[in-house]
Design an enzyme around this catalytic site. Structure first.
Site, mmCIF file in Angstrom:
data_model
loop_
_atom_site.group_PDB
_atom_site.id
_atom_site.type_symbol
_atom_site.label_atom_id
_atom_site.label_comp_id
_atom_site.label_asym_id
_atom_site.label_seq_id
_atom_site.Cartn_x
_atom_site.Cartn_y
_atom_site.Cartn_z
ATOM 1 N N THR A 22 0.820 -1.215 0.000
ATOM 2 C CA THR A 22 0.000 0.000 0.000
ATOM 3 C C THR A 22 0.853 1.263 0.000
ATOM 4 O O THR A 22 0.494 2.254 -0.623
ATOM 5 C CB THR A 22 -0.937 -0.017 1.232
ATOM 6 N N THR A 60 1.939 -4.442 4.180
ATOM 7 C CA THR A 60 1.872 -4.777 5.604
ATOM 8 C C THR A 60 1.322 -6.183 5.876
ATOM 9 O O THR A 60 1.596 -6.759 6.923
ATOM 10 C CB THR A 60 1.008 -3.756 6.380
ATOM 11 N N ASP A 61 0.548 -6.743 4.932
ATOM 12 C CA ASP A 61 -0.148 -8.002 5.243
ATOM 13 C C ASP A 61 0.797 -9.137 5.646
ATOM 14 O O ASP A 61 0.515 -9.878 6.584
ATOM 15 C CB ASP A 61 -1.000 -8.465 4.052
ATOM 16 N N LYS A 74 1.156 -8.600 12.586
ATOM 17 C CA LYS A 74 0.109 -7.628 12.232
ATOM 18 C C LYS A 74 -1.149 -8.058 12.979
ATOM 19 O O LYS A 74 -1.681 -9.139 12.723
ATOM 20 C CB LYS A 74 -0.131 -7.614 10.721
HETATM 21 N N1 ASP Z 1 -2.433 -5.916 0.926
HETATM 22 C C1 ASP Z 1 -1.422 -4.915 1.098
HETATM 23 C C2 ASP Z 1 -0.083 -5.583 1.164
HETATM 24 O O1 ASP Z 1 0.199 -6.262 2.109
HETATM 25 C C3 ASP Z 1 -1.731 -4.123 2.320
HETATM 26 C C4 ASP Z 1 -0.712 -3.106 2.750
HETATM 27 O O2 ASP Z 1 0.321 -2.898 2.201
HETATM 28 O O3 ASP Z 1 -0.980 -2.464 3.800
HETATM 29 O O4 ASP Z 1 0.701 -5.448 0.267
#
Ligand code: ASP
Length: 439
Positions: free
Chosen positions: A87, A164-165, A243
């Protein structure tokens, strides 16, 4: 004039008024609807026949990043910033209505010139994908890019921008893969994309560059918001971080130990947990071989033990059994007992690792009789308070070195990066009552 995708529009319908960005109708979407991206980030479909009026508020302008030249400041350290996607790298794709990971490390520096006050920046794009699509091969590729920077005397530390995932998987993997780590490797990302006013990306970037430049630890750590305000970020050790929320800015939490430090956007670092390796003048190597044929199997009431046999018959080389609490699995009723399936694993010399789905706390091989059955009669490996995802990453790394079951057990129970705590820190629980109360 008819609005085009990307324009900000206001739509009055028979029911309500909506304001947002007009998106191209995705191919899979029912005809007769138009799609709007609302300011809160959600997309809605509006039935065309209910529309009374459409007003264009602002025409779409392609974001142009005016490239600035940053002069090298000899008084500041140099940080390597490597982008991988997520993201934090995302911008809206008006063709699909979704977001794509498109911004690079170099764009971050352009969009956040404050970074140049913290350190000189050396930017590289390693890849550009969402973290749910990452593979263990990508962890190896990242580790190789990182090692090259860590072995460069002019680099004080490395920042990796990442989705983040699955950031907690990558944080653990990099920590295992980077042998003789000598400087901080700080992984960051954001819960809201950088093109939104409420983005957490800029503070996360500033704190991460600060940590890479000045933190005295030779560790892989995540660095993202420590609270829901824009007051500080926290450094969580790769291998003990998870997370813990789908959307909150402070989603990343250290489990069973306190975070390593608070990092303030003003530049100061407050160490909380001193149990980490210090920076050292050593050469980093990459040990990135990984056995992917591992299944994480969740234990739950009514589960079919045949699931385990299924993986064994498919040639899987290792199993993480994400058991209940202390490490329990069904053992009493023949139809549901896992004992036969675990015996089959034992005969096939496939290691079965027992971790806990409670996340906090540790599994225990001896407290109850059925736990003894697992550990003594079936040779299951109880991995203390190692998190299930970390057990997966570590087992893949261990199985690439050896498939000898005794050796696998010995290595799985060796603490390499702080992935097993000696004693779960009670101050680290409960984790969601606000970080300020924890320390
Ligand atoms: N789905 C995204 C990822 O993990 C979410 C994010 O980056 O916060 O790449």
């Amino acid at each position: 004039m008819k609005p085009s995708p990307g324009d900000t529009i206001k739509i009055a319908t028979t029911e309500a008024t909506f304001e947002g960005i007009l998106l191209q109708r995705p191919a899979l979407f029912e005809p007769g609807f138009i799609v709007l991206k609302l300011d809160n980030g959600y997309n809605i479909g509006i039935e065309e026949k209910k529309i009374k009026k459409i007003e264009t508020i602002k025409q779409y302008e392609m974001p142009i990043i005016k490239r600035k030249e940053f002069k090298h400041n000899p008084k500041l350290p140099t940080v390597a910033i490597l982008s991988t996607g997520g993201t934090i790298s995302s911008r809206i794709d008006y063709k699909t209505g979704g977001v794509i990971a498109d911004y690079t490390a170099d764009d971050f520096i352009q969009m956040c010139p404050e970074l140049a006050e913290v350190a000189n920046m050396k930017a590289k794009k390693v890849m550009g994908i969402m973290s749910e699509d990452l593979l263990p091969e990508d962890w190896k590729k990242m580790a190789e890019f990182i090692a090259e920077e860590l072995n460069n005397k002019d680099i004080a530390g490395v920042v990796v921008t990442h989705g983040t995932d699955t950031m907690h998987y990558t944080a653990a993997a990099l920590h295992f893969f980077l042998k003789n780590i000598n400087k901080p490797v700080i992984i960051t990302g954001s819960q809201r994309s950088i093109d939104r006013g409420s983005t957490d990306a800029f503070m996360n970037l500033i704190c991460s560059v600060t940590a890479a430049a000045r933190f005295d630890g030779a560790v892989v750590a995540t660095c993202l918001h420590g609270s829901t305000n824009d007051d500080y970020c926290i450094l969580n050790r790769g291998g003990r971080v998870r997370k813990m929320h789908t959307a909150r800015r402070d989603a990343f939490q250290s489990i069973d130990e306190l975070p390593l430090a608070k990092v303030f956007p003003g530049g100061s670092i407050e160490v909380i947990n001193t149990a980490y390796k210090k920076r050292a003048d050593v050469k980093v190597e990459v040990e990135g071989a990984f056995e992917k044929k591992i299944a994480i199997i969740e234990v739950f009431p009514g589960m079919d033990p045949g699931v385990i046999n299924f993986y064994l018959d498919k040639g899987f080389k290792g199993i993480i059994l994400n058991a209940t609490a202390l490490g329990h699995v069904p053992t009493v009723f023949p139809e549901y007992s896992l004992m036969d399936a675990l015996q089959y694993a034992r005969e096939k010399k496939v290691p079965v690792i027992v971790s806990s789905q409670t996340i906090n706390g540790r599994v225990h091989p001896f407290v109850y009789t059925n736990l003894r059955k697992l550990s003594i009669e079936r040779d299951c490996i109880f991995v203390e308070d190692m998190l299930p995802e970390v057990a997966y990453v570590k087992l893949g790394w261990v199985l690439a070195k050896t498939q000898d079951t005794k050796k696998v057990k010995e290595l799985m129970l060796t603490n390499y990066i702080g992935e097993i705590t000696e004693r779960s820190d009670p101050r680290a629980y409960p984790f969601d009552h606000g970080i300020a109360k924890k320390h």
